[in-house]
Design a protein around this motif. Sequence first.
Motif, PDB file in Angstrom:
ATOM      1  N   CYS A 135     -22.658 -30.707  60.618  1.00 40.11           N
ATOM      2  CA  CYS A 135     -22.089 -29.639  61.450  1.00 40.11           C
ATOM      3  C   CYS A 135     -22.516 -28.248  60.978  1.00 40.11           C
ATOM      4  N   GLY A 136     -22.754 -28.105  59.678  1.00 45.14           N
ATOM      5  CA  GLY A 136     -22.985 -26.769  59.158  1.00 45.14           C
ATOM      6  C   GLY A 136     -24.385 -26.490  58.672  1.00 45.14           C
ATOM      7  N   VAL A 137     -25.225 -27.536  58.599  1.00 45.85           N
ATOM      8  CA  VAL A 137     -26.514 -27.364  57.924  1.00 45.85           C
ATOM      9  C   VAL A 137     -27.412 -26.340  58.609  1.00 45.85           C
ATOM     10  N   ASP A 138     -27.341 -26.237  59.932  1.00 46.83           N
ATOM     11  CA  ASP A 138     -28.215 -25.301  60.654  1.00 46.83           C
ATOM     12  C   ASP A 138     -27.443 -24.138  61.277  1.00 46.83           C
ATOM     13  N   ASP A 139     -26.292 -23.833  60.713  1.00 47.38           N
ATOM     14  CA  ASP A 139     -25.423 -22.789  61.245  1.00 47.38           C
ATOM     15  C   ASP A 139     -25.740 -21.468  60.530  1.00 47.38           C
ATOM     16  N   PHE A 140     -26.314 -20.490  61.281  1.00 46.48           N
ATOM     17  CA  PHE A 140     -26.713 -19.226  60.664  1.00 46.48           C
ATOM     18  C   PHE A 140     -25.520 -18.481  60.063  1.00 46.48           C
ATOM     19  N   ALA A 141     -24.362 -18.550  60.731  1.00 43.66           N
ATOM     20  CA  ALA A 141     -23.198 -17.842  60.206  1.00 43.66           C
ATOM     21  C   ALA A 141     -22.776 -18.412  58.857  1.00 43.66           C
ATOM     22  N   VAL A 142     -22.852 -19.717  58.720  1.00 41.58           N
ATOM     23  CA  VAL A 142     -22.499 -20.353  57.454  1.00 41.58           C
ATOM     24  C   VAL A 142     -23.525 -20.006  56.381  1.00 41.58           C
ATOM     25  N   LEU A 143     -24.801 -20.027  56.748  1.00 42.67           N
ATOM     26  CA  LEU A 143     -25.848 -19.666  55.792  1.00 42.67           C
ATOM     27  C   LEU A 143     -25.681 -18.226  55.315  1.00 42.67           C
ATOM     28  N   ASP A 144     -25.410 -17.315  56.256  1.00 46.20           N
ATOM     29  CA  ASP A 144     -25.237 -15.911  55.878  1.00 46.20           C
ATOM     30  C   ASP A 144     -24.004 -15.730  54.996  1.00 46.20           C
ATOM     31  N   ALA A 145     -22.923 -16.447  55.317  1.00 42.83           N
ATOM     32  CA  ALA A 145     -21.718 -16.362  54.491  1.00 42.83           C
ATOM     33  C   ALA A 145     -21.978 -16.880  53.080  1.00 42.83           C
ATOM     34  N   LEU A 146     -22.780 -17.941  52.971  1.00 41.07           N
ATOM     35  CA  LEU A 146     -23.133 -18.455  51.649  1.00 41.07           C
ATOM     36  C   LEU A 146     -23.922 -17.426  50.850  1.00 41.07           C
ATOM     37  N   LEU A 147     -24.872 -16.777  51.508  1.00 41.85           N
ATOM     38  CA  LEU A 147     -25.680 -15.771  50.803  1.00 41.85           C
ATOM     39  C   LEU A 147     -24.825 -14.594  50.354  1.00 41.85           C
ATOM     40  N   GLU A 148     -23.741 -14.312  51.079  1.00 40.81           N
ATOM     41  CA  GLU A 148     -22.846 -13.216  50.692  1.00 40.81           C
ATOM     42  C   GLU A 148     -21.966 -13.600  49.510  1.00 40.81           C
TER      43      GLU A 148
END
Length: 491
Positions: free
Chosen positions: A458-471
């Motif tokens: 569900c989350g592997v290709d989610d840009f919002a999740v990726l950006d939140a991780l980088l933050e």
Amino acid sequence: MAEAPEPELLRDPESYARLLQRVREAVLAGVPGPRPPRSVVSASWDRSLAARVDPDEGEAPFVYDADMLAALREAHPLAPVLPILRQMLVSIADDAEHVMIVTDADGLILWREGETGQLLRGDRVGLTEGTRWSEAAIGTNAMGTALATGEPVQIYSAEHLVRRYHTWTCAAAPVRDPETGALLGSIDVSGPLRTVHPAMLSLVTATAQLAEGQLRAQLAVRDERLRRVNMPHLEALRGQPGALLSAGGRVLAAQSCLLPSTVDVRRGGGTVALPDGRLATVEPLPEGYLLRLASGGTGGRRSRLRLEYLSDGAHSTTVDGREVPLTLRHAEILTLLALHPNGLSAERLALQLYGETGNPVTVRAEIHRLRSQLGASVVQTRPYRLAADVDADFVRAREALRTGSPSDVLRVFRGPLLPESEAPAIREERETLTAQVRQVALNSADSAVLWSFWETACGVDDFAVLDALLETLPAADPRRAAVTAHRARLA
């Protein structure tokens, strides 16, 4: 299933190796490349980088010397099938300028055989007995990646994360214990890229399957010998409920009782609780156990139904500890009944399964087949409902969303609910549950929670999740490299 070799590799291995080198450099730099890596390689790179493997200076660690290795070899479960492996692979490996390698479940090389020149070439890069080749130790390689995924895999040139192995190609397949299903190790054939052959992966896979077949045959012989030797102990119960168990707790023979296929026994025996609540006494025997049950039924306890349906892969259904293989349609029915503990009519169930075109007659037929598999005491009628004690991961996820912390939610949520289901009610529940968990993860601003959600489909290709991780990930955290690389590939 293993990904098939790509046509470019077989036509021109050296050009393909140069392409893979450009792909690797682009991914590590976090910039767009000429093409994305294969999915199995991409996932392995992510795991390897998260384990802090150095792509440029990594080296397989030397773990055991020859004296210690000899004892490990002698005790290892794959030692009895080594003659079969030699017969199948060593001569072919010699002809193809490859080496045959056998590892344990942690990636430790136990045996290595092949032509002298290739063995010396392997020595120069640490591809030798006593070194560890797990992904966490040395990054992406066929042995480590086969053990990490549980699937056969072939790794070519710069698909190896660590630069020093880019002149190598390798194919490996895992081998499992036929009694427990646990990984025992891997079988690998490695050599120079120029000698790669499209049949090598199939050959290694077939050899692993042959080894597992030999292990099953040996297990059957041991089981029969144990039954023959210990049957007098079971007969001495004079018809009272009991069973003979293997050393691992598998039921080899039973009388006057129904048991799960495996009993959770403790070393030395004692009292054990069966999944349906019955108590039994387990007594040690040579190479196994004698189980004694009190006469009578199940003590009035209801069956226990466990549904593990939140997953990127296959769903799992167990009744009183016994796994029952079910079709997707039957899993959908159990999901809807678990979500409606007061029951559903045939008409209502048909609507939720099929939409407006649903036919109650079809539902009644499916329920009849489901009851024949699970038992009338588990699925009851008028209305259709579950009469067992239900432990469903999607119900626990719902409860965690109401009362738990974000980390509690992500401990339960391991993927979408029955991802292959197109039943209207299941699809709605799946989308709602996923959206709620996603929002919980994003609101948490917790890198561990976000990482757990990112690891699901569900989350592997989610840009919002990726950006939140980088933050949220610290600058020094090696997981940032994996997230950055994956985001660049998506972009």
